[in-house]
Scaffold this active site. Structure first.
Site, PDB file in Angstrom:
ATOM      1  N   CYS A  94       0.851  -1.190   0.000  1.00  0.00           N
ATOM      2  CA  CYS A  94       0.000   0.000   0.000  1.00  0.00           C
ATOM      3  C   CYS A  94       0.893   1.248   0.000  1.00  0.00           C
ATOM      4  O   CYS A  94       1.864   1.316   0.756  1.00  0.00           O
ATOM      5  CB  CYS A  94      -0.893   0.004   1.243  1.00  0.00           C
ATOM      6  SG  CYS A  94      -1.832   1.528   1.382  1.00  0.00           S
ATOM      7  N   HIS A 122       3.178  -7.824  14.035  1.00  0.00           N
ATOM      8  CA  HIS A 122       2.423  -7.610  12.783  1.00  0.00           C
ATOM      9  C   HIS A 122       3.394  -7.478  11.601  1.00  0.00           C
ATOM     10  O   HIS A 122       4.452  -6.859  11.726  1.00  0.00           O
ATOM     11  CB  HIS A 122       1.575  -6.344  12.933  1.00  0.00           C
ATOM     12  CG  HIS A 122       0.571  -6.162  11.836  1.00  0.00           C
ATOM     13  ND1 HIS A 122       0.908  -5.666  10.597  1.00  0.00           N
ATOM     14  CD2 HIS A 122      -0.755  -6.429  11.784  1.00  0.00           C
ATOM     15  CE1 HIS A 122      -0.179  -5.613   9.839  1.00  0.00           C
ATOM     16  NE2 HIS A 122      -1.199  -6.084  10.530  1.00  0.00           N
ATOM     17  N   GLU A 124       3.374  -5.695   8.911  1.00  0.00           N
ATOM     18  CA  GLU A 124       3.749  -4.329   8.503  1.00  0.00           C
ATOM     19  C   GLU A 124       4.858  -3.795   9.413  1.00  0.00           C
ATOM     20  O   GLU A 124       5.830  -3.196   8.944  1.00  0.00           O
ATOM     21  CB  GLU A 124       2.521  -3.398   8.587  1.00  0.00           C
ATOM     22  CG  GLU A 124       2.877  -1.971   8.229  1.00  0.00           C
ATOM     23  CD  GLU A 124       1.838  -0.946   8.683  1.00  0.00           C
ATOM     24  OE1 GLU A 124       0.641  -1.224   8.576  1.00  0.00           O
ATOM     25  OE2 GLU A 124       2.259   0.128   9.140  1.00  0.00           O
ATOM     26  N   THR A 161       0.494   1.957  10.507  1.00  0.00           N
ATOM     27  CA  THR A 161      -0.491   2.796   9.806  1.00  0.00           C
ATOM     28  C   THR A 161      -1.920   2.665  10.341  1.00  0.00           C
ATOM     29  O   THR A 161      -2.693   3.613  10.275  1.00  0.00           O
ATOM     30  CB  THR A 161      -0.506   2.449   8.297  1.00  0.00           C
ATOM     31  OG1 THR A 161      -0.754   1.052   8.159  1.00  0.00           O
ATOM     32  CG2 THR A 161       0.783   2.814   7.622  1.00  0.00           C
ATOM     33  N   CYS A 193      -2.865   5.917   8.764  1.00  0.00           N
ATOM     34  CA  CYS A 193      -3.627   5.860   7.520  1.00  0.00           C
ATOM     35  C   CYS A 193      -4.956   6.600   7.703  1.00  0.00           C
ATOM     36  O   CYS A 193      -5.729   6.282   8.608  1.00  0.00           O
ATOM     37  CB  CYS A 193      -3.871   4.394   7.183  1.00  0.00           C
ATOM     38  SG  CYS A 193      -5.173   4.154   5.993  1.00  0.00           S
ATOM     39  N   SER A 221      -7.231  -9.084  11.817  1.00  0.00           N
ATOM     40  CA  SER A 221      -7.042  -7.787  11.154  1.00  0.00           C
ATOM     41  C   SER A 221      -6.873  -6.683  12.199  1.00  0.00           C
ATOM     42  O   SER A 221      -7.770  -6.427  13.005  1.00  0.00           O
ATOM     43  CB  SER A 221      -8.263  -7.500  10.269  1.00  0.00           C
ATOM     44  OG  SER A 221      -8.421  -6.116  10.092  1.00  0.00           O
ATOM     45  N   SER A 264     -10.218  -4.595   5.279  1.00  0.00           N
ATOM     46  CA  SER A 264      -9.965  -5.774   4.432  1.00  0.00           C
ATOM     47  C   SER A 264     -11.214  -6.656   4.311  1.00  0.00           C
ATOM     48  O   SER A 264     -11.139  -7.802   3.862  1.00  0.00           O
ATOM     49  CB  SER A 264      -8.808  -6.587   5.024  1.00  0.00           C
ATOM     50  OG  SER A 264      -8.999  -6.779   6.407  1.00  0.00           O
TER      51      SER A 264
HETATM   52  S1  SF4 Z   1      -5.779   0.304   5.814  1.00  0.00           S
HETATM   53 FE1  SF4 Z   1      -4.718   2.103   5.025  1.00  0.00          FE
HETATM   54  S2  SF4 Z   1      -2.570   1.523   5.104  1.00  0.00           S
HETATM   55 FE2  SF4 Z   1      -3.719  -0.376   5.244  1.00  0.00          FE
HETATM   56  S3  SF4 Z   1      -3.919  -1.086   3.127  1.00  0.00           S
HETATM   57 FE3  SF4 Z   1      -5.728   0.140   3.577  1.00  0.00          FE
HETATM   58  S4  SF4 Z   1      -5.243   2.205   2.834  1.00  0.00           S
HETATM   59 FE4  SF4 Z   1      -3.320   1.066   3.039  1.00  0.00          FE
END
Ligand code: SF4
Length: 284
Positions: A94, A122, A124, A161, A193, A221, A264
């Site tokens: 992303c 995590h 990320e 994020t 984010c 998630s 997600s």
């Molecule tokens: S939640 Fe935000 S940082 Fe994570 S994939 Fe979606 S847009 Fe990107």
């Protein structure tokens, strides 16, 4: 019974973008693999697998010609290992995660010790620590931080994020209070984010007006867990992955139910939950 969806919910632009790119790629190659889940949602992973986009857990499991780096990104070490094995890649990290990776890298290169507000387990955050050349530490509480790292003169702070804005603010404030006297400079970069923040704000607003909030998304998630965390102090909240988890007993004496969903969560999963609620309310 009124069922109200939060105005901002479900798939974010990062996951939609990743799915579009992966589907285009699979049309060319027939089958591709992703290093870890594209996003933390079982239904989404199952649906993608049916189209030929399958998940592997590590590089030893790779069988296809093309391997996708997922929305959560990967550390430079992983990227080097992939290159060394001559595996072709498609990178669907992303762009917001990529910005956080650049912030981690730049802070460390400028001589700052790096603290990441986030869950160190995590994917990320593991990637962010890698971009910080493993000169960072990550935690959700300042008590859990590696104190060797926070002892430097220059301290940089970023966030995973998908964390909550208020928690990031409190974390920074506690860290500044505990270590400011020994530091020359503190640099905070807001890597949160906005998509996640907007979902949280919309969920909080809706939670104030309903008798029950249903949060739909993967149990693994991070951003969906956060939605449940911000709603539960306000109103009764249930966190579910699938429509079949909805229990009719939850609806007793409830006239107004709110729905939110993680970044997600596929649209179809949200629709199925709403259909199940409607069905149960019509049979009451
Ligand atoms: S939640 Fe935000 S940082 Fe994570 S994939 Fe979606 S847009 Fe990107």
């Amino acid at each position: 019974m009124q069922i109200e969806k939060a105005p901002e919910l479900g798939l974010c632009f990062g996951v939609r973008r990743a799915m579009k790119l992966l589907k285009e790629e699979v049309r060319k190659h027939g089958e591709i693999e992703t290093l870890g889940p594209v996003a933390h949602n079982h239904q989404l992973i199952e649906d993608l697998a049916k189209t030929g986009i399958k998940m592997v857990n590590n590089l030893d499991e790779v069988r296809c010609k093309t391997l996708a780096i997922t929305t959560h990104g990967a550390s430079p070490n992983i990227l080097s290992s992939i290159k060394a094995r001559k595996i072709q890649t498609i990178d669907v990290t992303c762009p917001i995660v990529a910005k956080a990776q650049a912030a981690a890298k730049n802070l460390v290169e400028a001589g700052f010790s790096l603290v990441i507000f986030g869950d160190a387990r995590h994917s990320e955050v593991k990637g962010l620590l890698g971009w910080a050349n493993n000169k960072g530490t990550a935690a959700l509480n300042i008590e859990d931080l590696n104190t060797n790292i926070t002892r430097g003169l220059l301290l940089g702070i970023i966030s995973q994020t998908t964390q909550c804005q208020a928690n990031f603010r409190n974390f920074c404030s506690a860290l500044i209070t505990s270590s400011a006297s020994s530091l020359k400079e503190i640099r905070i970069i807001n890597t949160l984010c906005l998509e996640t923040q907007r979902r949280q704000e919309a969920a909080i607003k809706l939670a104030k007006n309903v008798e029950l909030m249903i949060v739909v998304g993967g149990y693994n998630s991070a951003n969906t867990k956060r939605l449940a965390e911000v709603c539960s102090p306000i109103t009764e909240t249930k966190f579910i992955e699938r429509a079949n988890e909805v229990n009719s007993s939850w609806l007793v004496n409830k006239n107004h139910i709110g729905i939110t969903a993680g970044a997600s969560t596929p649209d179809e999963t949200i629709d199925r939950v709403i259909s199940k609620l409607k069905l149960l309310s019509s049979s009451r």
